[in-house]
Design a protein around this motif. Structure first.
Motif, short mmCIF file in Angstrom:
data_model
loop_
_atom_site.label_atom_id
_atom_site.label_comp_id
_atom_site.label_asym_id
_atom_site.label_seq_id
_atom_site.Cartn_x
_atom_site.Cartn_y
_atom_site.Cartn_z
N ILE A 3 8.64 1.01 8.85
CA ILE A 3 7.73 -0.14 8.77
C ILE A 3 7.44 -0.39 7.30
O ILE A 3 7.15 0.54 6.53
N LEU A 4 7.52 -1.65 6.91
CA LEU A 4 7.14 -2.05 5.55
C LEU A 4 5.70 -2.52 5.57
O LEU A 4 5.32 -3.37 6.39
N ASN A 5 4.87 -1.95 4.69
CA ASN A 5 3.44 -2.28 4.62
C ASN A 5 3.14 -3.06 3.35
O ASN A 5 3.57 -2.67 2.26
N ILE A 6 2.38 -4.14 3.48
CA ILE A 6 2.04 -5.02 2.36
C ILE A 6 0.53 -5.15 2.25
O ILE A 6 -0.14 -5.54 3.21
N GLU A 7 -0.01 -4.85 1.08
CA GLU A 7 -1.44 -4.96 0.83
C GLU A 7 -1.67 -5.80 -0.43
O GLU A 7 -1.33 -5.37 -1.54
N THR A 8 -2.23 -7.00 -0.26
CA THR A 8 -2.47 -7.89 -1.40
C THR A 8 -3.85 -8.53 -1.33
O THR A 8 -4.08 -9.57 -1.92
N ALA A 9 -4.78 -7.91 -0.63
CA ALA A 9 -6.09 -8.53 -0.40
C ALA A 9 -7.01 -8.49 -1.61
O ALA A 9 -8.00 -9.22 -1.67
N THR A 10 -6.69 -7.61 -2.58
CA THR A 10 -7.51 -7.48 -3.78
C THR A 10 -6.61 -7.60 -5.01
O THR A 10 -5.48 -8.07 -4.91
N ASN A 12 -5.10 -5.29 -6.30
CA ASN A 12 -4.01 -4.33 -6.14
C ASN A 12 -2.88 -4.95 -5.33
O ASN A 12 -3.04 -5.27 -4.15
N CYS A 13 -1.73 -5.10 -5.98
CA CYS A 13 -0.52 -5.53 -5.27
C CYS A 13 0.22 -4.27 -4.87
O CYS A 13 0.71 -3.53 -5.72
N GLY A 21 5.19 6.65 10.48
CA GLY A 21 3.81 6.80 10.07
C GLY A 21 3.57 7.56 8.78
O GLY A 21 2.43 7.72 8.34
N GLU A 22 4.64 8.03 8.14
CA GLU A 22 4.52 8.75 6.88
C GLU A 22 5.09 7.92 5.74
O GLU A 22 6.21 7.39 5.86
N THR A 23 4.36 7.82 4.65
CA THR A 23 4.83 7.03 3.50
C THR A 23 6.05 7.69 2.87
O THR A 23 6.03 8.87 2.52
N VAL A 24 7.11 6.91 2.73
CA VAL A 24 8.32 7.37 2.04
C VAL A 24 8.22 7.05 0.56
O VAL A 24 8.52 7.88 -0.30
N LEU A 25 7.76 5.83 0.25
CA LEU A 25 7.63 5.40 -1.14
C LEU A 25 6.60 4.28 -1.20
O LEU A 25 6.57 3.41 -0.32
N CYS A 26 5.76 4.34 -2.21
CA CYS A 26 4.74 3.30 -2.41
C CYS A 26 4.78 2.84 -3.86
O CYS A 26 4.88 3.65 -4.77
N LYS A 27 4.72 1.54 -4.05
CA LYS A 27 4.63 0.96 -5.39
C LYS A 27 3.44 0.02 -5.42
O LYS A 27 3.25 -0.78 -4.50
N GLU A 28 2.66 0.11 -6.50
CA GLU A 28 1.50 -0.76 -6.60
C GLU A 28 1.05 -0.90 -8.04
O GLU A 28 1.33 -0.06 -8.89
N ILE A 29 0.35 -2.00 -8.27
CA ILE A 29 -0.22 -2.26 -9.59
C ILE A 29 -1.45 -3.14 -9.42
O ILE A 29 -1.44 -4.08 -8.62
N PRO A 186 -7.91 -1.07 -1.76
CA PRO A 186 -7.08 -0.66 -0.63
C PRO A 186 -5.62 -0.54 -1.07
O PRO A 186 -5.18 -1.25 -1.97
N SER A 187 -4.89 0.37 -0.41
CA SER A 187 -3.51 0.64 -0.80
C SER A 187 -2.61 0.64 0.42
O SER A 187 -3.01 1.08 1.51
N ALA A 188 -1.38 0.18 0.24
CA ALA A 188 -0.40 0.21 1.32
C ALA A 188 -0.06 1.64 1.73
O ALA A 188 0.46 1.86 2.83
#
Length: 222
Positions: A3-10, A12-13, A21-29, A186-188
């Motif tokens: 599953i690809l998760n996208i969080e852009t509400a704040t 934080n991209c 259900g386990e994160t393989v890789l997360c990128k954010e800024i 919040p974070s993906a």
């Protein structure tokens, strides 16, 4: 099952790829200028490339639905819907404040009390909700103006997270209030387990008609 998760509400991209259900890789800024339009698609492409997961292997797209930045939510939701249309896969909508609250449960030694995630609006106004130790919401999401009497009716420990903690401290100083300064956005990454739960429950959105939960359309427009 990816599953690809996208969080852009704040500010934080954030994008994560999760397997079962386990994160393989997360990128954010997180940047002051809201770089979501420039960074979101780059992060998605980089994550799929670096994990060697073909985009066709995605089983669903999860997106943070709000409340939050009007512009940020539009970018995230439009991207998620576009991917779901193109790939013919389900859309999962995540409660932004629940995603934020989950971070608190990952870092505190929980022994009772409640988690209060807040997203900054303007002046002394915030978007907020209240969650218990199971990350279940026990008070409705609302836009509230912080005052000296905010949350005084609750004697239990309250753990505040989000990007308006300094603002809270100027008017709220009861001894049962705890501010987790390390948890700002919040974070993906925290979406991974939550979106997987929704997937196995077949809790999907109508891709054609789904809209973000703005709460107040203009409050955080940048």
């Amino acid at each position: 099952m990816y599953i690809l998760n996208i969080e852009t509400a704040t500010k934080n991209c954030s994008v994560s790829l999760a397997k079962n259900g386990e994160t393989v890789l997360c990128k954010e800024i997180a940047e002051q200028g809201y770089s979501h339009a420039e960074k979101l698609h780059v992060f998605i492409e980089e994550i799929l490339k670096e994990t060697n997961v073909p985009i066709q292997d995605l089983k669903a797209i999860a997106v943070s639905k709000g409340p939050g930045s009007y512009t940020g939510l539009r970018i995230g939701v439009s991207t998620a819907k576009g991917l779901c249309y193109a790939l013919g896969i389900p859309l999962i909508a995540m409660d932004t404040l629940q995603v934020l609250a989950k971070q608190a449960l990952n870092v505190i030694n929980y022994d009772g009390g409640y988690i209060v995630p807040m997203i900054d609006a303007r002046r002394m106004e915030v978007y907020s909700a209240v969650y218990d130790g199971n990350n279940d919401r026990i008070a409705d999401v609302k836009a509230e103006i912080l005052t000296e009497t905010s949350y005084v009716e609750c004697p239990e420990p309250l753990y505040f997270v989000g990007d308006c903690q300094e603002k809270c401290k100027t008017v709220m100083n009861a001894p049962n209030l705890h501010f987790l300064s390390e948890i700002v956005f919040p974070s993906a990454n925290e979406m991974s387990a939550l979106s997987y739960q929704k997937f196995i429950q077949n809790d999907f959105e109508d891709v054609a008609y789904f809209e973000p939960f703005y709460l107040k359309d203009f409050l955080m427009s940048k």
